[in-house]
Design an enzyme around this catalytic site. Structure first.
Site, PDB file in Angstrom:
ATOM      1  CB  ALA A 113      -0.392   4.708  -9.794  1.00 53.78           C
ATOM      2  N   GLY A 124      -2.531   1.175  -5.702  1.00 53.47           N
ATOM      3  CA  GLY A 124      -2.374   2.166  -4.639  1.00 53.47           C
ATOM      4  C   GLY A 124      -3.575   3.005  -4.619  1.00 53.47           C
ATOM      5  CG  ASP A 125      -7.162   5.025  -7.358  1.00 55.42           C
ATOM      6  OD1 ASP A 125      -7.338   5.996  -6.844  1.00 55.42           O
ATOM      7  OD2 ASP A 125      -7.996   4.425  -7.853  1.00 55.42           O
ATOM      8  CB  ALA A 126      -7.483  -0.434  -5.401  1.00 54.73           C
TER       9      ALA A 126
END
Length: 164
Positions: free
Chosen positions: A40, A43-45
């Site tokens: 996550a 994925g957030d980045a």
């Protein structure tokens, strides 16, 4: 972060090899063995960068507006809505990655409901997994679908507020 904690992390992460260079701890990165919250994190980045690049097709001079708008789009609330919109297009394996991260124990910030936070964590983990696996075409397809869902729902929300 306190300075002592920072020093501890540097000592733990950056270990020198015989030549004095920083030693690599892992030879490869296998998405299947990475903790869901680390997926996550990646994925957030990725989603942040994707949204920022996508917004450049609408605005290229106002950095404050870009920042405020991108922060809104990548919020847990909107990511959870995006997930609900793309869930039908996901494979069984992608759904499993999402569920594993969604169900991982973590603490939701006050700015999001627990359900939205967990849903956004699941979506981010899916994006992180696709990124690490270098499944760029599928990553682009899912991320663009999420962006379109968020954009359309934001437009609909504005139209409802202003009675159009």
């Amino acid at each position: 972060m306190k300075f002592e904690r920072f020093q501890q992390l540097v000592r733990m992460m950056f270990l020198p090899d015989e030549a004095g260079n920083i030693r690599t701890r892992y030879e490869n990165v296998d998405a299947a063995n990475i903790h869901p919250l680390v997926l996550a994190y990646i994925g957030d980045a990725y989603f942040h960068l994707y949204v920022r690049m996508r917004l450049l097709s609408y605005e290229q001079t106002q950095v404050q507006a870009l920042h405020a708008f991108s922060a809104q789009i990548v919020s847990a609330l909107w990511q959870a809505r995006a997930y609900r919109g793309i869930s039908d297009m996901l494979t069984e394996e992608e759904q499993a990655i999402y569920r594993r991260a969604r169900n991982t124990k973590s603490h939701a910030p006050r700015s999001a409901s627990v359900a939205d936070y967990h849903a956004s964590t699941g979506l981010e983990a899916l994006l992180g997994s696709l990124y690490i696996r270098e499944e760029h075409e599928r990553l682009e397809e899912i991320t663009e679908a999420a962006f379109q869902i968020i954009s359309k729902e934001m437009m609909n929300q504005q139209e409802q507020k202003h009675g159009h």
